[in-house]
Design a protein around this motif. Sequence first.
Motif, PDB file in Angstrom:
ATOM      1  N   TYR A   5       0.864  -1.078  -0.088  1.00  0.00           N
ATOM      2  CA  TYR A   5       0.216   0.100  -0.186  1.00  0.00           C
ATOM      3  C   TYR A   5       0.955   1.374  -0.077  1.00  0.00           C
ATOM      4  O   TYR A   5       1.794   1.493   0.894  1.00  0.00           O
ATOM      5  N   ALA A   6       0.479   2.050  -0.872  1.00  0.00           N
ATOM      6  CA  ALA A   6       1.385   3.316  -1.205  1.00  0.00           C
ATOM      7  C   ALA A   6       1.446   4.291   0.229  1.00  0.00           C
ATOM      8  O   ALA A   6       2.300   4.892   0.800  1.00  0.00           O
ATOM      9  N   ALA A   7       0.066   4.358   0.590  1.00  0.00           N
ATOM     10  CA  ALA A   7      -0.091   5.290   1.719  1.00  0.00           C
ATOM     11  C   ALA A   7       0.593   4.856   3.149  1.00  0.00           C
ATOM     12  O   ALA A   7       1.239   5.515   3.693  1.00  0.00           O
ATOM     13  N   VAL A   8       0.951   3.403   3.060  1.00  0.00           N
ATOM     14  CA  VAL A   8       1.620   2.813   4.275  1.00  0.00           C
ATOM     15  C   VAL A   8       3.024   3.263   4.159  1.00  0.00           C
ATOM     16  O   VAL A   8       3.686   3.522   5.163  1.00  0.00           O
ATOM     17  N   PHE A  10       4.247   5.701   2.530  1.00  0.00           N
ATOM     18  CA  PHE A  10       4.567   6.937   2.762  1.00  0.00           C
ATOM     19  C   PHE A  10       4.810   7.337   4.302  1.00  0.00           C
ATOM     20  O   PHE A  10       5.500   7.981   4.776  1.00  0.00           O
ATOM     21  N   ASP A  11       3.666   6.808   5.218  1.00  0.00           N
ATOM     22  CA  ASP A  11       3.612   7.077   6.610  1.00  0.00           C
ATOM     23  C   ASP A  11       4.941   6.441   7.296  1.00  0.00           C
ATOM     24  O   ASP A  11       5.368   6.923   8.296  1.00  0.00           O
ATOM     25  N   TYR A  29       8.134   7.091  -2.440  1.00  0.00           N
ATOM     26  CA  TYR A  29       7.302   6.088  -1.845  1.00  0.00           C
ATOM     27  C   TYR A  29       6.662   5.324  -3.252  1.00  0.00           C
ATOM     28  O   TYR A  29       5.999   4.486  -2.875  1.00  0.00           O
ATOM     29  N   ILE A  87      -8.068  -3.467   1.356  1.00  0.00           N
ATOM     30  CA  ILE A  87      -8.822  -2.250   2.093  1.00  0.00           C
ATOM     31  C   ILE A  87      -8.946  -1.062   1.451  1.00  0.00           C
ATOM     32  O   ILE A  87      -7.922  -0.624   0.527  1.00  0.00           O
ATOM     33  N   LEU A  89     -10.436   2.751   1.921  1.00  0.00           N
ATOM     34  CA  LEU A  89     -10.864   3.681   2.733  1.00  0.00           C
ATOM     35  C   LEU A  89     -11.547   4.938   1.768  1.00  0.00           C
ATOM     36  O   LEU A  89     -10.672   5.613   1.286  1.00  0.00           O
ATOM     37  N   GLU A  91     -12.319   8.074   1.475  1.00  0.00           N
ATOM     38  CA  GLU A  91     -12.150   9.435   2.010  1.00  0.00           C
ATOM     39  C   GLU A  91     -13.035  10.309   1.070  1.00  0.00           C
ATOM     40  O   GLU A  91     -13.304  10.231  -0.155  1.00  0.00           O
TER      41      GLU A  91
ATOM     42  N   ILE B  69       1.598  16.949  -2.861  1.00  0.00           N
ATOM     43  CA  ILE B  69       1.681  16.852  -1.497  1.00  0.00           C
ATOM     44  C   ILE B  69       2.423  17.943  -0.897  1.00  0.00           C
ATOM     45  O   ILE B  69       3.700  18.229  -1.156  1.00  0.00           O
ATOM     46  N   GLU B  80      -2.212   6.914  -5.327  1.00  0.00           N
ATOM     47  CA  GLU B  80      -1.150   6.515  -4.245  1.00  0.00           C
ATOM     48  C   GLU B  80      -1.280   7.693  -3.135  1.00  0.00           C
ATOM     49  O   GLU B  80      -0.387   7.345  -2.170  1.00  0.00           O
ATOM     50  N   THR B  81      -2.288   8.166  -3.346  1.00  0.00           N
ATOM     51  CA  THR B  81      -2.270   9.019  -2.151  1.00  0.00           C
ATOM     52  C   THR B  81      -3.479   8.787  -1.087  1.00  0.00           C
ATOM     53  O   THR B  81      -4.166   9.478  -0.131  1.00  0.00           O
ATOM     54  N   PHE B  82      -4.209   7.854  -1.636  1.00  0.00           N
ATOM     55  CA  PHE B  82      -5.294   7.167  -0.835  1.00  0.00           C
ATOM     56  C   PHE B  82      -4.928   5.961  -0.476  1.00  0.00           C
ATOM     57  O   PHE B  82      -4.233   5.146  -0.786  1.00  0.00           O
ATOM     58  N   LEU B  83      -5.683   5.234   0.749  1.00  0.00           N
ATOM     59  CA  LEU B  83      -5.455   4.055   1.272  1.00  0.00           C
ATOM     60  C   LEU B  83      -6.435   2.956   0.342  1.00  0.00           C
ATOM     61  O   LEU B  83      -7.659   2.960   0.738  1.00  0.00           O
ATOM     62  N   PHE B 342      -8.016   7.341   9.338  1.00  0.00           N
ATOM     63  CA  PHE B 342      -6.977   7.847   8.448  1.00  0.00           C
ATOM     64  C   PHE B 342      -7.497   8.332   6.941  1.00  0.00           C
ATOM     65  O   PHE B 342      -8.345   8.190   6.753  1.00  0.00           O
ATOM     66  N   GLY B 343      -6.776   9.381   6.797  1.00  0.00           N
ATOM     67  CA  GLY B 343      -7.025  10.145   5.647  1.00  0.00           C
ATOM     68  C   GLY B 343      -5.764  11.125   5.178  1.00  0.00           C
ATOM     69  O   GLY B 343      -5.070  11.282   6.282  1.00  0.00           O
ATOM     70  N   LEU B 344      -5.908  11.725   4.083  1.00  0.00           N
ATOM     71  CA  LEU B 344      -4.911  12.676   3.562  1.00  0.00           C
ATOM     72  C   LEU B 344      -3.367  12.101   4.045  1.00  0.00           C
ATOM     73  O   LEU B 344      -2.589  13.023   4.445  1.00  0.00           O
ATOM     74  N   LEU B 345      -3.215  10.789   3.965  1.00  0.00           N
ATOM     75  CA  LEU B 345      -1.845  10.365   4.222  1.00  0.00           C
ATOM     76  C   LEU B 345      -1.433  10.461   5.532  1.00  0.00           C
ATOM     77  O   LEU B 345      -0.349  10.064   5.658  1.00  0.00           O
ATOM     78  N   HIS B 346      -2.365  10.377   6.380  1.00  0.00           N
ATOM     79  CA  HIS B 346      -1.939  10.138   7.731  1.00  0.00           C
ATOM     80  C   HIS B 346      -2.830   9.845   8.859  1.00  0.00           C
ATOM     81  O   HIS B 346      -4.264  10.166   8.435  1.00  0.00           O
ATOM     82  N   ALA B 347      -2.386   9.214   9.717  1.00  0.00           N
ATOM     83  CA  ALA B 347      -3.386   8.458  11.090  1.00  0.00           C
ATOM     84  C   ALA B 347      -3.853   9.819  11.745  1.00  0.00           C
ATOM     85  O   ALA B 347      -2.888  10.631  12.118  1.00  0.00           O
ATOM     86  N   THR B 409       0.504   2.813   9.752  1.00  0.00           N
ATOM     87  CA  THR B 409       0.361   4.268   9.189  1.00  0.00           C
ATOM     88  C   THR B 409       0.452   5.185  10.278  1.00  0.00           C
ATOM     89  O   THR B 409       0.073   6.439  10.091  1.00  0.00           O
ATOM     90  N   ASP B 411       1.353   8.159  12.301  1.00  0.00           N
ATOM     91  CA  ASP B 411       2.329   9.293  11.935  1.00  0.00           C
ATOM     92  C   ASP B 411       3.458   9.362  13.174  1.00  0.00           C
ATOM     93  O   ASP B 411       4.533   9.487  12.713  1.00  0.00           O
TER      94      ASP B 411
END
Lengths: 91, 441
Positions: A5-8, A10-11, A29, A87, A89, A91, B69, B80-83, B342-347, B409, B411
């Motif tokens: 997962y790309a978002a993972v 990144f974090d 990432y 998964i 999410l 948004e 970003i 790749e900015t969404f989960l 989670f959203g906007l690339l962070h928890a 995820t 932060d």
Amino acid sequence: MSDPYAAVRFDAWKSLQTLPGFSDFPFNYTSDDRALSETATRAIKKWFRTVRDVNSFFAPETGLDSSGRFRQDIFQRLRTERDDKPIVLAE
Amino acid sequence: MDKLELAFNGRDYKVEQRNGAFFVRQRPQGGNYGQAQQIVLVTGSHTLQILWLETGRGRTLEQFPFAYIVAEKTWAPTSETFLIPPELKEYYSIGAWNGACMDCHVTQGQSRFVKGSQWDSQVAEFGIACEACHSEGHEHIERNRDPIRRFKIHLTTKSDPTVTNPKRLTAPDSGLDCGQCHSVWAFNNMADKIDFNRHGASFRPGASDLKQRFVVQPNTQDHSEQKDFIRRTEPDFFSNRFWGDGMIRVTGREFNGVQASPCFRGGEFSCISCHEMHLETPRSVSLKTWARNGQLKPKMDTDQACLQCHQTMTAKITEHTHHASDSPGSRCYNCHMPRTTFGLLHAMRSHQVSSPSVNESVAYGRPNACNLCHLNQTLAWTAQNLHAWYNQQTTRRLPLQCSGLLKATLDNAPLSPGEWVGSQLKKPQVVIGFTPISFTA
């Protein structure tokens, strides 16, 4: 940092940057799998050889042993319990 | 952006500036560039910016497939900015802004579906403007042209009935003012959906319900017919937005959490208990810092957020937390609003005030607040302590360490460096698609 997962990824990178010695650690990432793994390996080596202070005490909550070595057993336990259902999410 | 060149998913993109406007050309890799499309809109501001292109089909917009970003000053594929699973390359496409995003990213939008992927959307104002929170301003402006009226209001503490001030509303109504957008909502029925599509929201700040819509809470008794319909027609709707116990897990839908909090039942708790929409002067922080830190009121990033109501806890925090007073384990937020959305690339912090339990982790895979810090401990250890300290009963078997995708995820969680590189993670096999929604946005 090599999570599917790309978002993972990144974090993971942003989390890594909060550690002393890693604030300017570069990472793309969205790179391919090979580049992701290479960067992750570089981060680990940097931690082990450059950043880790062998005289420091590392709290068990970090997943490290008291000398800063990675606790493979803890990580593997976390990983095997991960829910790998895809998964989304919304948004 | 001028001369920006990007590539993704087999296509090249080139941005150029002409006469103060930006245009995008795209081509399949190895092919020729097509016609230029003007970038006509940006959604998002201080975290993530998503650009929208003209399509030549009325007011229908198409997403530029890269997002900016802000903190990193970098472009990344929007998908790749969404989960979302890595197999999904195109998250939003032509018409998505008209059909979904504009419901909340403008003031009084009317999406106005025409046919196919064509829309004739209208807005009162782009972005979240005054009337979004304060209701219609026409009468307010007209009547306050009279300076005597203005002066009389100024000299009294009475509110001006020609405009809505969320601070003067009851907490539930004030929360709904934010929740008109900051919630998972759905339409009451198809007629209301069509009305919303043609004429926009009939909700006005100060009202006690969303009129054509309702806030979707998975486990409440209301709107059971509509929620059953959603379950039948869009099976992933709830799991894509909520943890299994009904707690919201997606950023931007905070009112679901607020409404489900025990504090909300007291009638005093709302979004503006902790947040402010206009930075008070004199400024204690910079506008940029305030905006990026959740637009919090002063001290609301401390225990004071909870202690403003729970005053009796002030003298017995460590007695309650069983953690050192200056440790993260003694901060109210960390146990009662852990980072499980989670959203906007962070928890982000859950906005549903709750107490940690191991049951939520075993039954629903939701990380509990204890194991989010105590990564090295098992759920059994957590259960033992919660029982010893709070007499909490555990009703389920506890074979598991706390787990879940969200853990990775977090932060602020320290990364555990080590010998393992991480490429072994098994990639998901199932590709999830999107189902057209009927009663939902």
